[in-house]
Write a protein that holds these residues in place. Sequence first.
Motif, PDB file in Angstrom:
ATOM      1  N   ARG A   1       0.976  -1.378   0.055  1.00 30.89           N
ATOM      2  CA  ARG A   1       0.106  -0.121   0.025  1.00 30.89           C
ATOM      3  C   ARG A   1       0.835   1.438   0.005  1.00 30.89           C
ATOM      4  N   VAL A   2       0.427   2.228  -0.676  1.00 30.90           N
ATOM      5  CA  VAL A   2       1.288   3.453  -1.045  1.00 30.90           C
ATOM      6  C   VAL A   2       0.362   4.756  -0.632  1.00 30.90           C
ATOM      7  N   GLU A   3       1.059   5.525  -0.027  1.00 29.74           N
ATOM      8  CA  GLU A   3       0.321   6.706   0.414  1.00 29.74           C
ATOM      9  C   GLU A   3       1.037   8.072   0.065  1.00 29.74           C
ATOM     10  N   GLN A   4       0.716   9.107  -0.703  1.00 28.82           N
ATOM     11  CA  GLN A   4       1.422  10.330  -0.997  1.00 28.82           C
ATOM     12  C   GLN A   4       1.362  11.137   0.218  1.00 28.82           C
ATOM     13  N   LEU A   5       2.394  11.767   0.604  1.00 26.99           N
ATOM     14  CA  LEU A   5       2.437  12.354   1.901  1.00 26.99           C
ATOM     15  C   LEU A   5       2.525  13.904   1.357  1.00 26.99           C
ATOM     16  N   GLY A   6       3.177  14.181   0.219  1.00 21.84           N
ATOM     17  CA  GLY A   6       3.423  15.616  -0.128  1.00 21.84           C
ATOM     18  C   GLY A   6       3.816  15.397  -1.705  1.00 21.84           C
ATOM     19  N   PRO A   7       4.065  16.634  -2.146  1.00 21.42           N
ATOM     20  CA  PRO A   7       4.334  16.483  -3.530  1.00 21.42           C
ATOM     21  C   PRO A   7       5.517  15.671  -4.058  1.00 21.42           C
ATOM     22  N   ALA A   8       6.325  15.305  -3.387  1.00 20.98           N
ATOM     23  CA  ALA A   8       7.520  14.447  -3.650  1.00 20.98           C
ATOM     24  C   ALA A   8       7.823  13.429  -2.349  1.00 20.98           C
ATOM     25  N   GLU A   9       6.893  13.241  -1.462  1.00 22.26           N
ATOM     26  CA  GLU A   9       7.098  12.300  -0.480  1.00 22.26           C
ATOM     27  C   GLU A   9       6.026  11.219  -0.534  1.00 22.26           C
ATOM     28  N   PHE A  10       6.573  10.094  -0.468  1.00 31.29           N
ATOM     29  CA  PHE A  10       5.553   8.876  -0.203  1.00 31.29           C
ATOM     30  C   PHE A  10       6.019   7.952   1.045  1.00 31.29           C
ATOM     31  N   ALA A  11       4.787   7.187   1.267  1.00 31.90           N
ATOM     32  CA  ALA A  11       4.922   6.230   2.282  1.00 31.90           C
ATOM     33  C   ALA A  11       4.507   5.070   1.761  1.00 31.90           C
ATOM     34  N   VAL A  12       5.201   3.636   2.169  1.00 33.85           N
ATOM     35  CA  VAL A  12       5.181   2.461   1.648  1.00 33.85           C
ATOM     36  C   VAL A  12       5.207   1.506   2.540  1.00 33.85           C
ATOM     37  N   ALA A  13       4.005   0.771   2.883  1.00 36.27           N
ATOM     38  CA  ALA A  13       3.942  -0.618   3.676  1.00 36.27           C
ATOM     39  C   ALA A  13       4.840  -1.412   3.196  1.00 36.27           C
ATOM     40  N   MET A  14       5.941  -1.825   3.816  1.00 29.31           N
ATOM     41  CA  MET A  14       6.977  -2.881   3.508  1.00 29.31           C
ATOM     42  C   MET A  14       6.854  -4.294   3.803  1.00 29.31           C
ATOM     43  N   GLY A  15       5.639  -4.579   4.584  1.00 29.69           N
ATOM     44  CA  GLY A  15       5.523  -5.762   4.893  1.00 29.69           C
ATOM     45  C   GLY A  15       6.101  -6.148   6.230  1.00 29.69           C
ATOM     46  N   VAL A  16       5.834  -7.205   6.743  1.00 30.82           N
ATOM     47  CA  VAL A  16       6.058  -7.772   8.308  1.00 30.82           C
ATOM     48  C   VAL A  16       7.571  -8.440   8.132  1.00 30.82           C
ATOM     49  N   PRO A  17       8.470  -7.939   8.834  1.00 30.87           N
ATOM     50  CA  PRO A  17       9.834  -8.586   8.695  1.00 30.87           C
ATOM     51  C   PRO A  17      10.061  -9.793   9.132  1.00 30.87           C
ATOM     52  N   GLN A  18      10.772 -10.633   8.580  1.00 37.65           N
ATOM     53  CA  GLN A  18      10.931 -12.187   8.747  1.00 37.65           C
ATOM     54  C   GLN A  18      12.241 -12.260   9.423  1.00 37.65           C
ATOM     55  N   PHE A  19      12.358 -12.968  10.649  1.00 34.02           N
ATOM     56  CA  PHE A  19      13.517 -13.057  11.418  1.00 34.02           C
ATOM     57  C   PHE A  19      13.945 -14.675  11.475  1.00 34.02           C
ATOM     58  N   GLU A  20      13.254 -15.415  10.962  1.00 29.93           N
ATOM     59  CA  GLU A  20      13.749 -16.826  11.176  1.00 29.93           C
ATOM     60  C   GLU A  20      14.809 -16.907  10.020  1.00 29.93           C
ATOM     61  N   PRO A  21      15.732 -17.920  10.351  1.00 32.56           N
ATOM     62  CA  PRO A  21      17.019 -17.840   9.486  1.00 32.56           C
ATOM     63  C   PRO A  21      16.694 -18.419   8.015  1.00 32.56           C
ATOM     64  N   GLU A  22      15.566 -19.446   7.958  1.00 34.96           N
ATOM     65  CA  GLU A  22      15.338 -20.145   6.793  1.00 34.96           C
ATOM     66  C   GLU A  22      14.820 -19.281   5.810  1.00 34.96           C
ATOM     67  N   GLN A  23      14.001 -18.043   6.478  1.00 39.07           N
ATOM     68  CA  GLN A  23      13.354 -16.987   5.464  1.00 39.07           C
ATOM     69  C   GLN A  23      14.448 -15.803   5.027  1.00 39.07           C
ATOM     70  N   ILE A  24      15.513 -15.724   5.639  1.00 39.44           N
ATOM     71  CA  ILE A  24      16.325 -14.688   5.441  1.00 39.44           C
ATOM     72  C   ILE A  24      17.149 -14.734   3.902  1.00 39.44           C
ATOM     73  N   PRO A  25      17.569 -15.863   3.594  1.00 33.80           N
ATOM     74  CA  PRO A  25      18.033 -16.967   4.485  1.00 33.80           C
ATOM     75  C   PRO A  25      19.491 -16.736   4.871  1.00 33.80           C
ATOM     76  N   LEU A  26      19.536 -17.688   5.945  1.00 36.21           N
ATOM     77  CA  LEU A  26      20.767 -17.755   6.756  1.00 36.21           C
ATOM     78  C   LEU A  26      21.086 -18.992   7.220  1.00 36.21           C
ATOM     79  N   VAL A  27      21.910 -19.635   6.851  1.00 38.51           N
ATOM     80  CA  VAL A  27      22.229 -21.211   7.106  1.00 38.51           C
ATOM     81  C   VAL A  27      23.257 -21.312   8.345  1.00 38.51           C
ATOM     82  N   GLY A  28      23.110 -22.263   8.878  1.00 36.95           N
ATOM     83  CA  GLY A  28      23.957 -22.783  10.141  1.00 36.95           C
ATOM     84  C   GLY A  28      23.387 -22.465  11.541  1.00 36.95           C
ATOM     85  N   PHE A  29      22.332 -21.664  11.456  1.00 35.62           N
ATOM     86  CA  PHE A  29      21.470 -21.217  12.772  1.00 35.62           C
ATOM     87  C   PHE A  29      20.218 -21.918  12.742  1.00 35.62           C
TER      88      PHE A  29
END
Length: 283
Positions: A113-141
Amino acid sequence: MNKPADGRLRFTKMHGAGNDFVVLDLRDGTPPPDAKLAARLADRHSGVGCDQILTIEASRDPASVASYRVWNSDGSSSGQCGNGARCVAAWLVRDGVDPAGGFQIDSPGDSHRVEQLGPAEFAVAMGVPQFEPEQIPLVGFPRSREEYVLPLQGESVRFGAVSMGNPHAVLEVGLIDAAPVERLGPLLQQHASFPESVNVGFVQVLDPGHARLRVFERGVGETLACGSGACAAAVVMMQRGRLDRDAVISLPGGDLRVRWPADDAQIILSGPTAFVFDGEWNG
């Protein structure tokens, strides 16, 4: 690829807080640039010059006005780009999309979702961060942890890790200007623990509402700003209680605002966009 009859390639040059892009309109179904062409376009001496190429394409979700993909300056693809998402939104508004009430765009892996805040400024919903190693991906942990440790050239490097649609490692430093960006950035990117490489952020917390950040991006190197990197650094520091849930992240190219109301909430990234010029490339 949006070429007029004479074969020249039409593009728009944009930037978000100094993170610069070549934007291509491919909504007619033209295939995106291959790795060789992407690298030529991004070359700052013989091409247009940019950190990444953004291709605007037909939407995948019926509720979205368009989709976009991200191509690094070495021709590789990326799963997300926060500054790029805002620039895509600004480009679409200039092209005729009505910003009233907000609108939705599709990234390579999600819808935002995007919202325009001003003539040249925007806000973007970037999703929920994922911390599980397999989702990053980061192996060995096997499990997510607040801080990971890897041996690199005789020293132990401590970092947080998160996926923002692309992988990030976040190192807290005492003085951002002296951070070993050029040394540790490539070493972490090449480490076997990051099978898809990684964006490496170096963050200095100034106070609970403000931090400074430098990012060594995969496929690019250090950039003036990295929107997904700002989100990653902010949420890692927020989890540690080092930053408030609404904070300003200052990068070499400018300031971005990151809001993360709760652990299960979407991150909202807001900041500036700028049109530099429109042109035709003869290469």
